[in-house]
Design a protein around this motif. Structure first.
Motif, PDB file in Angstrom:
ATOM      1  N   PRO A 225       2.118  14.969 -11.079  1.00 47.97           N
ATOM      2  CA  PRO A 225       2.526  14.180  -9.843  1.00 47.97           C
ATOM      3  C   PRO A 225       1.716  14.784  -8.544  1.00 47.97           C
ATOM      4  CG  PRO A 225       4.345  14.719 -10.949  1.00 47.97           C
ATOM      5  CD  PRO A 225       3.223  15.453 -11.827  1.00 47.97           C
ATOM      6  N   GLY A 226       0.925  13.740  -7.791  1.00 49.22           N
ATOM      7  CA  GLY A 226       0.219  14.303  -6.582  1.00 49.22           C
ATOM      8  C   GLY A 226      -1.014  15.228  -6.969  1.00 49.22           C
ATOM      9  N   ALA A 227      -1.384  15.570  -8.223  1.00 54.53           N
ATOM     10  CA  ALA A 227      -2.388  16.531  -8.538  1.00 54.53           C
ATOM     11  C   ALA A 227      -2.169  18.055  -7.734  1.00 54.53           C
ATOM     12  CB  ALA A 227      -3.794  15.961  -8.159  1.00 54.53           C
ATOM     13  N   VAL A 228      -0.785  17.968  -7.653  1.00 53.49           N
ATOM     14  CA  VAL A 228      -0.100  19.269  -7.066  1.00 53.49           C
ATOM     15  C   VAL A 228      -0.688  20.367  -7.633  1.00 53.49           C
ATOM     16  CG1 VAL A 228       1.647  20.846  -6.081  1.00 53.49           C
ATOM     17  CG2 VAL A 228       1.567  18.152  -5.779  1.00 53.49           C
ATOM     18  N   GLY A 229      -1.396  21.410  -7.016  1.00 54.96           N
ATOM     19  CA  GLY A 229      -1.818  22.700  -7.910  1.00 54.96           C
ATOM     20  C   GLY A 229      -3.291  22.433  -8.206  1.00 54.96           C
ATOM     21  N   ALA A 230      -3.771  21.475  -8.913  1.00 64.25           N
ATOM     22  CA  ALA A 230      -5.129  21.189  -9.266  1.00 64.25           C
ATOM     23  C   ALA A 230      -5.902  20.990  -8.008  1.00 64.25           C
ATOM     24  CB  ALA A 230      -4.878  20.037 -10.197  1.00 64.25           C
ATOM     25  N   ALA A 231      -5.451  19.802  -7.367  1.00 60.42           N
ATOM     26  CA  ALA A 231      -6.284  19.587  -5.876  1.00 60.42           C
ATOM     27  C   ALA A 231      -6.405  20.826  -5.137  1.00 60.42           C
ATOM     28  CB  ALA A 231      -5.649  18.483  -5.307  1.00 60.42           C
ATOM     29  N   ASP A 232      -5.453  21.627  -4.856  1.00 61.00           N
ATOM     30  CA  ASP A 232      -5.214  22.850  -4.126  1.00 61.00           C
ATOM     31  C   ASP A 232      -6.299  23.905  -4.670  1.00 61.00           C
ATOM     32  OD1 ASP A 232      -2.767  22.431  -2.240  1.00 61.00           O
ATOM     33  OD2 ASP A 232      -2.171  21.807  -4.291  1.00 61.00           O
TER      34      ASP A 232
ATOM     35  N   SER B 165       0.737  -1.128  -0.151  1.00 62.76           N
ATOM     36  CA  SER B 165       0.046   0.018   0.028  1.00 62.76           C
ATOM     37  C   SER B 165       0.937   1.322  -0.071  1.00 62.76           C
ATOM     38  CB  SER B 165      -0.966   0.003   1.149  1.00 62.76           C
ATOM     39  OG  SER B 165      -1.595   1.429   1.441  1.00 62.76           O
ATOM     40  N   THR B 166       1.737   1.354   0.858  1.00 59.96           N
ATOM     41  CA  THR B 166       2.602   2.518   0.962  1.00 59.96           C
ATOM     42  C   THR B 166       3.513   2.876  -0.193  1.00 59.96           C
ATOM     43  OG1 THR B 166       4.349   1.279   2.164  1.00 59.96           O
ATOM     44  CG2 THR B 166       2.846   2.620   3.514  1.00 59.96           C
ATOM     45  N   SER B 167       3.854   1.967  -0.810  1.00 59.20           N
ATOM     46  CA  SER B 167       4.896   2.075  -2.029  1.00 59.20           C
ATOM     47  C   SER B 167       3.900   2.484  -3.137  1.00 59.20           C
ATOM     48  CB  SER B 167       5.570   0.602  -2.506  1.00 59.20           C
ATOM     49  OG  SER B 167       4.558  -0.315  -2.646  1.00 59.20           O
ATOM     50  N   ASP B 168       2.508   1.862  -3.454  1.00 59.79           N
ATOM     51  CA  ASP B 168       1.967   2.419  -4.461  1.00 59.79           C
ATOM     52  C   ASP B 168       1.449   3.775  -3.952  1.00 59.79           C
ATOM     53  OD1 ASP B 168      -0.174   2.378  -6.132  1.00 59.79           O
ATOM     54  OD2 ASP B 168      -1.716   1.507  -5.167  1.00 59.79           O
ATOM     55  N   ILE B 169       0.817   4.268  -2.855  1.00 56.82           N
ATOM     56  CA  ILE B 169       0.618   5.484  -2.443  1.00 56.82           C
ATOM     57  C   ILE B 169       1.825   6.533  -2.869  1.00 56.82           C
ATOM     58  CG2 ILE B 169      -0.282   7.222  -0.738  1.00 56.82           C
ATOM     59  CD1 ILE B 169      -1.742   4.713   0.242  1.00 56.82           C
ATOM     60  N   TYR B 170       3.105   6.113  -2.398  1.00 60.35           N
ATOM     61  CA  TYR B 170       4.115   7.057  -2.577  1.00 60.35           C
ATOM     62  C   TYR B 170       4.508   7.342  -3.879  1.00 60.35           C
ATOM     63  CZ  TYR B 170       8.821   9.025  -1.977  1.00 60.35           C
ATOM     64  OH  TYR B 170       9.997   9.870  -2.054  1.00 60.35           O
ATOM     65  N   PHE B 171       4.744   6.197  -4.441  1.00 60.93           N
ATOM     66  CA  PHE B 171       5.221   6.504  -5.974  1.00 60.93           C
ATOM     67  C   PHE B 171       3.915   6.739  -7.015  1.00 60.93           C
ATOM     68  CE2 PHE B 171       8.699   3.588  -4.378  1.00 60.93           C
ATOM     69  CZ  PHE B 171       9.791   4.059  -4.877  1.00 60.93           C
ATOM     70  N   SER B 172       2.835   6.768  -6.433  1.00 53.62           N
ATOM     71  CA  SER B 172       1.679   7.147  -7.393  1.00 53.62           C
ATOM     72  C   SER B 172       1.651   8.781  -7.257  1.00 53.62           C
ATOM     73  CB  SER B 172       0.346   6.955  -6.640  1.00 53.62           C
ATOM     74  OG  SER B 172       0.130   5.345  -7.129  1.00 53.62           O
ATOM     75  N   ALA B 173       2.069   9.274  -6.090  1.00 52.50           N
ATOM     76  CA  ALA B 173       2.099  10.785  -5.612  1.00 52.50           C
ATOM     77  C   ALA B 173       3.394  11.340  -6.370  1.00 52.50           C
ATOM     78  CB  ALA B 173       2.201  10.966  -4.245  1.00 52.50           C
ATOM     79  N   ILE B 174       4.539  10.766  -6.488  1.00 51.29           N
ATOM     80  CA  ILE B 174       5.526  11.459  -7.131  1.00 51.29           C
ATOM     81  C   ILE B 174       5.627  11.050  -8.641  1.00 51.29           C
ATOM     82  CG2 ILE B 174       6.929  11.398  -4.964  1.00 51.29           C
ATOM     83  CD1 ILE B 174       8.621   9.307  -6.233  1.00 51.29           C
ATOM     84  N   THR B 175       4.650  10.566  -9.319  1.00 49.34           N
ATOM     85  CA  THR B 175       4.986  10.422 -10.823  1.00 49.34           C
ATOM     86  C   THR B 175       3.622  10.711 -11.395  1.00 49.34           C
ATOM     87  OG1 THR B 175       4.070   7.923 -10.426  1.00 49.34           O
ATOM     88  CG2 THR B 175       6.512   8.136 -10.775  1.00 49.34           C
ATOM     89  N   PRO B 176       3.629  11.250 -12.603  1.00 56.45           N
ATOM     90  CA  PRO B 176       2.392  11.785 -13.374  1.00 56.45           C
ATOM     91  C   PRO B 176       1.500  10.960 -13.498  1.00 56.45           C
ATOM     92  CG  PRO B 176       4.269  11.488 -14.762  1.00 56.45           C
ATOM     93  CD  PRO B 176       4.743  11.524 -13.553  1.00 56.45           C
ATOM     94  N   SER B 177       0.228  11.110 -13.573  1.00 55.12           N
ATOM     95  CA  SER B 177      -1.049  10.026 -13.630  1.00 55.12           C
ATOM     96  C   SER B 177      -0.885   8.854 -12.744  1.00 55.12           C
ATOM     97  CB  SER B 177      -0.945   9.920 -15.156  1.00 55.12           C
ATOM     98  OG  SER B 177      -1.179  10.974 -15.911  1.00 55.12           O
ATOM     99  N   ALA B 178      -0.220   9.092 -11.699  1.00 57.26           N
ATOM    100  CA  ALA B 178       0.358   7.892 -10.576  1.00 57.26           C
ATOM    101  C   ALA B 178       0.836   6.689 -11.341  1.00 57.26           C
ATOM    102  CB  ALA B 178      -1.207   7.643  -9.982  1.00 57.26           C
ATOM    103  N   THR B 179       1.526   6.826 -12.511  1.00 58.52           N
ATOM    104  CA  THR B 179       1.868   5.700 -13.155  1.00 58.52           C
ATOM    105  C   THR B 179       3.017   4.856 -12.373  1.00 58.52           C
ATOM    106  OG1 THR B 179       3.549   7.121 -14.117  1.00 58.52           O
ATOM    107  CG2 THR B 179       1.721   6.588 -15.406  1.00 58.52           C
ATOM    108  N   GLY B 180       3.665   5.420 -11.272  1.00 57.53           N
ATOM    109  CA  GLY B 180       4.734   4.597 -10.804  1.00 57.53           C
ATOM    110  C   GLY B 180       4.152   3.771  -9.563  1.00 57.53           C
TER     111      GLY B 180
END
Length: 348
Positions: free
Chosen positions: A286-293, A87-102
């Motif tokens: 990555p992380g929808a940063v900006g958009a989510a805010d 779970s943590t590896s999925d959430i972490y790498f999803s957050a730092i890659t575009p469209s959660a590809t990582g």
């Protein structure tokens, strides 16, 4: 080595996006200061802030339970602490890659290290992703049905993002169902557009892409065969996924209550955050940063006076603290795996 460089690059990009976003938010609000924000946080009801952190942890835990349930359905029961790393590896790498590809490749790495076959890992993560998307659609439907006027309060740009997010998630589910049960329709459609793009000289190496398409078709056929008779496990995993989405939304609700949000607007806060999730989930950043805010400030601006401060606090818990927790657990798991590998080599 190439993958490591990519991860470092996207980590830098994420940090840059965070910096730019925070700068824009602070500059757009002249009354916001560091001292003022610290005072704002100190005045918040501590029990609800603790509850917000609990919901953030729930977001991580429920994904672990979902993946664990699906792995168990295919005969690979794993301890919770191992599922937590998936779970943590999925959430972490999803957050730092575009469209959660990582996210999924990282999770697959740990699953296969725990001796879950690659084919099973692929199916488990594919089904879990589908259930995750289904949960977002269900919450989106609740938002549209119970509070349609809340949607109308968003700006034009936000409305476009929310509608696109809903349609995009719905299309993903439709494509998954067709690939599993009516794969010939998707394959013929995909081949038609690939040939068309090739004739227009917009796509190269069409033979290689068609071979990859056949591999994808085989994966979905295997998935269709594998999930037969697993309805109970899939329903349990769907509930976990739904709870995972609710946990994330409830972080903002708890923060809303903590900073003195009015009681009659609590459900509106839930709906506003539901729309934020729906609109930001499909943004290829990555992380929808900006958009989510942007969506958060826009949506919460209609139900609370200081939407910027509540956004910084809520996002700080639901995204940044979550990222740190997931990063630390994933890093620790990687170190332990490396040490275990070194010990085994020494024995040989």
């Amino acid at each position: 080595m190439k993958e490591t460089k990519k991860k470092i690059l996207w980590s830098v990009v994420l940090l840059a996006l965070i910096g730019i976003t925070l700068y824009v938010i602070v500059k757009s609000n002249d009354s916001l200061t560091l001292e003022g924000f610290i005072q704002y946080v100190s005045k918040a009801k501590k029990q609800w802030i603790v509850a917000a952190f609990g919901c953030m942890l729930g977001f991580i835990v429920f994904e672990a339970l979902a993946v664990r349930e699906l792995s168990k359905a295919f005969g690979y029961k794993r301890k919770f602490r191992k599922a937590l790393v998936y779970s943590t590896s999925d959430i972490y790498f999803s957050a730092i890659t575009p469209s959660a590809t990582g996210g999924q490749p990282a999770s697959a790495y740990f699953m296969m290290n725990d001796k879950i076959p690659g084919a099973v890992t692929t199916i488990v993560l594919l089904v879990n992703l589908t259930l995750y998307t289904t949960s977002i659609i269900l919450i989106g439907m609740v938002c549209f049905i119970t509070r349609p006027y809340m949607f109308m309060h968003f700006s034009f740009v936000s409305k476009c993002m929310i509608v696109f997010g809903f349609v995009f998630q719905f299309v993903l589910i439709a494509v998954f169902i067709l690939l599993v049960y009516k794969e010939k329709i998707i394959m013929k459609t995909a081949n038609f557009f690939m040939r068309l793009l090739s004739k227009l000289h917009l796509m190269h190496n069409i033979e290689k892409k068609q071979e990859h398409l056949i591999e994808v078709e085989m994966q979905y056929k295997e998935c269709a065969a594998a999930i037969k008779g697993k309805l109970k496990n899939i329903l349990i995993a769907l509930i976990y996924n739904f709870m995972q989405r609710l946990s994330l939304i409830m972080v903002s609700v708890c923060v809303f209550i903590a900073v003195g949000g009015s009681a009659h607007n609590i459900y509106n806060a839930f709906i506003a955050q539901g729309f934020v999730v729906l609109g930001s989930n499909s943004v290829p950043i990555p992380g929808a940063v900006g958009a989510a805010d942007y969506l958060f400030i826009d949506g919460f601006g209609k139900i609370i006076n200081d939407s910027v401060s509540i956004e910084l606090l809520s996002r700080g818990i639901s995204f940044y603290c979550c990222l740190v927790v997931c990063g630390l657990i994933t890093f620790a798991a990687s170190v332990l795996h490396s040490l275990k590998g070194m010990k085994q080599k020494k024995k040989c």
